[in-house]
Scaffold this active site. Structure first.
Site, PDB file in Angstrom:
ATOM      1  N   HIS A 150       0.844  -1.196   0.000  1.00  0.00           N
ATOM      2  CA  HIS A 150       0.000   0.000   0.000  1.00  0.00           C
ATOM      3  C   HIS A 150       0.871   1.235   0.000  1.00  0.00           C
ATOM      4  CE1 HIS A 150       0.799  -0.628   4.370  1.00  0.00           C
ATOM      5  NE2 HIS A 150       0.884   0.695   4.384  1.00  0.00           N
ATOM      6  N   HIS A 206      -5.940  -1.933   4.256  1.00  0.00           N
ATOM      7  CA  HIS A 206      -5.759  -0.742   3.410  1.00  0.00           C
ATOM      8  C   HIS A 206      -4.965  -1.075   2.145  1.00  0.00           C
ATOM      9  CE1 HIS A 206      -2.227  -0.917   5.823  1.00  0.00           C
ATOM     10  NE2 HIS A 206      -1.807   0.304   5.685  1.00  0.00           N
ATOM     11  N   HIS A 220       4.633   7.292   2.768  1.00  0.00           N
ATOM     12  CA  HIS A 220       5.433   6.070   2.633  1.00  0.00           C
ATOM     13  C   HIS A 220       4.829   5.107   1.626  1.00  0.00           C
ATOM     14  CE1 HIS A 220       2.572   4.689   5.872  1.00  0.00           C
ATOM     15  NE2 HIS A 220       2.632   3.563   5.189  1.00  0.00           N
ATOM     16  N   HIS A 252       0.929  -1.212  14.895  1.00  0.00           N
ATOM     17  CA  HIS A 252      -0.056  -0.146  14.690  1.00  0.00           C
ATOM     18  C   HIS A 252      -1.338  -0.492  15.435  1.00  0.00           C
ATOM     19  CE1 HIS A 252       1.922   2.111  11.576  1.00  0.00           C
ATOM     20  NE2 HIS A 252       1.946   1.133  10.712  1.00  0.00           N
ATOM     21  N   TYR A 261       9.358   1.709   9.978  1.00  0.00           N
ATOM     22  CA  TYR A 261       9.488   2.798   9.009  1.00  0.00           C
ATOM     23  C   TYR A 261      10.951   3.142   8.862  1.00  0.00           C
ATOM     24  CZ  TYR A 261       4.476   3.485   9.268  1.00  0.00           C
ATOM     25  OH  TYR A 261       3.124   3.307   9.219  1.00  0.00           O
ATOM     26  N   GLU A 271       8.073   1.386   4.336  1.00  0.00           N
ATOM     27  CA  GLU A 271       7.595   0.606   5.475  1.00  0.00           C
ATOM     28  C   GLU A 271       7.693  -0.869   5.103  1.00  0.00           C
ATOM     29  OE1 GLU A 271       3.337   0.864   6.178  1.00  0.00           O
ATOM     30  OE2 GLU A 271       3.557   0.214   8.251  1.00  0.00           O
TER      31      GLU A 271
HETATM   32 FE   FE2 Z   1       1.607   1.861   5.967  1.00  0.00          FE
END
Ligand code: FE2
Length: 314
Positions: A150, A206, A220, A252, A261, A271
């Site tokens: 993503h 996502h 990112h 997260h 990251y 990431e």
């Molecule tokens: Fe991400």
């Protein structure tokens, strides 16, 4: 007609040799092509289409464009009409404008990010093939990322001026491209300003995300790994190769993913992301994070936002 998945991201880099070294030796992608303009094309071992990253030499880091693959060639015509009807300029490009890719639609999101849609990209297969495949191939380098997972795009957010391009781009993705909202951050005195969104066109939490900031940009590009152990090993690879790490392995709250990251040599944030998090579904109730819990949403353990994480991007 539907959007299948993220297809590729075109990242601008300041030093091509350093960038290729990073994406091949740290992330473990394979260089599959270099065109006559010096753009370099890379693929993750578990991807079956020709490439998922394009590196382009430039004076300024950031994202040139992001591309998504749609379900069929006919879908491109339908999306072209829908995008134009929504009021956005959309341009059709012939097959081959992007190497190994069929005709494309090119347009800018309300946030200004350039997006392309395509239906065809040369099929080359994964590194383990389709017949009796091993779970992973021999000879993986670095983190050995599976695929581009993503991207998170920074969008101008200035409520005082009435600008919320997070909300504008989110609505476009839902209304025109058929994505659905999975998680969001709501801020402001009334708690009604959509300051960040995570949207899916598949079943992952996502396929694209938008976060508000002073100017548009790339926050990112994320690459998939299997497990927490793989994330830890990726951090070891980064330490061995003296890669600048922004945030060491963490979980997260938003998406429940495991993460690191770090920066490529041009300052573009990458990431490595592991774990499905949960199975996203279009009818799953949208998860909302409130402004007071935003730190825990981003970095679940510490609950504290790292200053550079929100202020530094390309
Ligand atoms: Fe991400």
């Amino acid at each position: 007609m539907s959007v299948l998945r993220i297809g590729h991201i075109n990242i601008r880099v300041l030093d091509m040799d350093a960038a290729v070294g990073h994406y091949t030796n740290v992330l473990g992608m394979e260089k599959v092509h270099e065109d006559e303009n010096g753009n370099v094309y890379l693929k993750g071992w578990d991807e079956w289409d020709k490439y998922s990253v394009i590196l382009s030499q430039a004076d300024k880091a950031g994202m040139d464009h992001i591309a998504y693959k749609v379900s069929s060639d006919a879908a491109l015509d339908e999306f072209k009409t829908k995008i134009a009807d929504y009021g956005l300029a959309v341009e059709e490009e012939a097959a081959g404008v992007l190497p190994f890719v069929g005709r494309t639609l090119r347009f800018s999101l309300p946030s200004g990010h350039v997006m392309r849609l395509y239906a065809e990209k040369e099929l080359v297969g994964t590194a383990v093939g389709n017949t009796n495949p091993d779970p992973w191939p021999d000879g993986l380098k670095g983190a050995g990322v599976h695929w581009l997972d993503h991207a998170l795009l920074m969008c101008e957010l200035n409520p005082e001026a009435g600008i919320n391009n997070v909300a504008a781009s989110t609505q476009f993705m839902i209304d025109v491209l058929g994505f659905y909202l999975v998680e969001q951050v709501l801020v402001g005195p009334e708690g009604n300003i959509q300051a960040a969104t995570w949207l899916s066109c598949t079943n992952t939490p996502h396929d694209i995300a938008f976060v508000g900031g002073p100017v548009s940009g790339l926050h990112h590009a994320a690459f998939f790994l299997d497990s927490w152990d793989d994330v830890l090993k990726a951090a070891d690879v980064m330490a061995k190769r003296k890669v600048k790490i922004d945030v060491t392995p963490q979980r997260h709250g938003i998406t429940r993913g495991y993460t690191i990251y770090f920066f490529d040599p041009s300052g573009n944030r990458n990431e490595t992301f592991a774990g499905l998090g949960y199975l996203a579904q279009p009818d799953r109730p949208v998860i909302t994070w409130t402004e007071d819990q935003l730190g825990r949403g981003i970095f679940y353990h510490t609950g504290e936002l790292v200053e550079s994480f929100t202020s530094v991007y390309t």
